[in-house]
Motif scaffolding. Structure first.
Motif, short mmCIF file in Angstrom:
data_model
loop_
_atom_site.label_atom_id
_atom_site.label_comp_id
_atom_site.label_asym_id
_atom_site.label_seq_id
_atom_site.Cartn_x
_atom_site.Cartn_y
_atom_site.Cartn_z
N TYR A 434 29.38 1.90 6.51
CA TYR A 434 29.18 2.05 5.08
C TYR A 434 29.18 3.53 4.70
CZ TYR A 434 27.83 0.80 0.36
OH TYR A 434 27.84 0.61 -1.00
N SER A 454 17.16 4.51 0.09
CA SER A 454 18.51 4.36 -0.46
C SER A 454 19.44 5.51 -0.04
CB SER A 454 18.47 4.31 -1.99
OG SER A 454 17.76 3.18 -2.45
N SER A 460 29.68 4.33 -3.68
CA SER A 460 28.94 3.58 -2.65
C SER A 460 27.44 3.79 -2.83
CB SER A 460 29.36 4.05 -1.26
OG SER A 460 30.73 3.84 -1.04
N CYS A 462 23.58 1.94 -1.35
CA CYS A 462 22.89 0.88 -0.62
C CYS A 462 21.39 1.15 -0.62
CB CYS A 462 23.41 0.75 0.81
SG CYS A 462 23.22 2.22 1.83
N TYR A 477 23.81 -3.67 -1.47
CA TYR A 477 24.83 -2.62 -1.52
C TYR A 477 26.00 -3.02 -2.41
CZ TYR A 477 27.60 -5.35 1.91
OH TYR A 477 28.33 -6.31 2.53
#
Length: 489
Positions: A434, A454, A460, A462, A477
């Motif tokens: 990720y 986080s 992006s 998550c 996410y």
């Protein structure tokens, strides 16, 4: 060298399949997308003790494990991290044996620290030794020079035996620098990308000090060895068990460091179901760290956690671990024990066992580790969710064997079928792939029985959510289609 911000494996050369060729086969067959950050192979050299940490030389690989060709082969697909015990070498090494044979006439005489280098008359003084941070009750060993029959005392920081198997090296000597250069050139030739400088805190011996992380002299050495490593495109990882302020100095000096605070802090968070200590720690912490939960030694307590824990609360946590089958190592130096006598150096046991062999608690621990800034390492025993090896402790009398179980290929293949292991592999894949983990870290204010961490980079994002009351863990996410997705850990 640019390190990969992905998960690494830690293993002995013979613990994950039996030898280096099998390790490589297992890595490429089952873990090619798991350990993208690399593999830390604990000392594979010929050694006379301490399971590899008393090396005879760094120019050979123990034939029972394989050879340098196997290290080079592993290095084709995984960044290899090897240890350099920069403080000491085996008394069985050709270097020390030559010194024992010839004394002052040996080409290696200046490689070792005879006591006349510390005290002019060569006689150790108790008042000076009492100030030192000791790893054995007497920090020197006596040997006899064969050519003259003379007894000589040399400094030996480590070792359970008398005389010690591990002989300290004089880092100020030209012969030492020449040997280190040879070792590093050999590492480079065989695809080694990272070198851990083991026991580096002890390299400077100076009367009137603790003999541990002596400033500013240690920086002179670190700058020298970093220049050497940089010239060969090798990254360095100094290994220092000390008060966190010393670690932070190293980080400020531009080095990667070990996060030896995180293992205890995560254990405390999960066992006491309270995230306050974790949040306090994460507020002010260097990001350039390697993170881990357990290793071949144990969960660090003193001196790593000094000034970060209340010793009464620590005793309660230690008692919990003992009840789960753990054993302890202790601080030897009275000066470094707590005022109330608390002297636990490390808690030794499988992290999985320390967390009650509770799958959800263990995966919550790994999730926290993977969300904390740094390069995560996973020790081979708890990769497979193995419990304490108390039988091996009973057989050997060595407490550290509790977390050093050796696995055959069949053992590993069977362990991979465990649900908890499959859940861990899924979590590792997410951490590896990720993109937000290369961005900005943040913590959300939550109640003390929750954890919320986080990461964000571009589109992006998550968030890790852990309910400490139940250990239920999930990651929310945004995927590549800009959809909100929940991953149940």
């Amino acid at each position: 060298m640019a390190l990969k911000n992905q998960v690494q494996l830690i293993t002995y050369p013979d613990s994950f399949g039996g030898d280096l060729p099998t390790l490589n086969q297992l890595l490429t067959t089952y873990f090619s997308d798991i350990f993208k950050g690399g593999v830390h192979i604990l000392p594979p050299y010929p050694s006379s003790g301490d399971r590899g940490f008393a090396p005879l030389t760094y120019l050979e690989i123990d034939k029972t494990f394989g050879g340098w060709k196997d290290i080079k082969e592993i290095g084709k697909n995984f960044d290899v991290l090897l240890d350099l015990m920069v403080n000491h070498i085996s008394q069985k090494s050709a270097y020390f044996q030559d010194f024992l044979e010839k004394g002052d006439q040996s080409d290696y005489a200046n490689l070792f620290i005879t006591l006349d280098k510390l005290w002019e008359d060569g006689q150790p003084r108790k008042e000076d030794i009492d100030k030192m941070f000791l790893r054995r009750k007497v920090p020197y060993s006596t040997f006899q020079i064969k050519s003259t029959g003379e007894d000589v005392k040399v400094w030996t920081t480590f070792g359970r035996e008398t005389p010690s198997e591990q002989i300290d090296l004089d880092v100020h000597s030209e012969i030492f620098k020449s040997l280190i250069k040879t070792f590093f050139e050999n590492f480079s030739k065989h695809n080694v990308k990272i070198v851990r400088l083991d026991a580096i805190g002890y390299i400077i011996k100076k009367i009137g000090t603790s003999g541990f992380f002596v400033e500013p002299e240690i920086y002179t050495f670190l700058d020298w060895i970093k220049q050497l490593a940089d010239s060969l495109d090798i990254a360095l990882l100094p290994e220092v068990h000390a008060h966190y302020s010393i670690q932070y100095k190293l980080a400020k000096h531009g080095f990667w460091i070990y996060d030896f605070i995180l293992p205890y802090t995560v254990l405390d968070t999960l066992i006491n179901r309270n995230s306050e200590g974790l949040y306090d720690y994460l507020k002010d912490r260097p990001a350039n760290q390697f993170t881990m939960l357990d290793c071949h030694d144990g969960v660090p307590v003193k001196p790593d956690m000094d000034d970060l824990i209340d010793t009464k609360e620590a005793k309660t946590l230690v008692d919990h671990c003992l009840a789960k089958g753990a054993n302890l190592s202790y601080i030897l130096s009275d000066e470094h024990k707590a005022d109330d006598g608390f002297d636990v150096h490390q808690i030794r046991g499988s992290y999985y066992s320390l967390l009650n062999s509770d799958d959800d608690a263990y995966l919550a621990a790994r999730a926290i580790q993977f969300f904390v800034p740094g390069i995560p390492q996973v020790y081979y025993v708890t990769l497979l969710a193995e419990e304490n090896d108390t039988e091996k402790v009973a057989q050997t009398g060595e407490g550290r064997e509790i977390n050093r179980h050796n696995f055959t290929t069949v053992d590993i293949e069977q362990a991979l079928e465990k649900e908890v292991v499959q859940r861990l592999l899924k979590l590792i894949r997410f951490r590896n792939e990720y993109p937000a983990f290369n961005g900005t870290f943040s913590m959300m204010d939550v109640e003390n029985d929750w954890v919320q961490l986080s990461w964000e980079q571009g589109d992006s994002f998550c968030t890790l959510l852990i309910d400490l009351k139940t250990y239920k863990t999930q990651i929310n996410y945004i995927d590549e289609n800009n959809q909100n997705v929940t991953l149940i850990v």
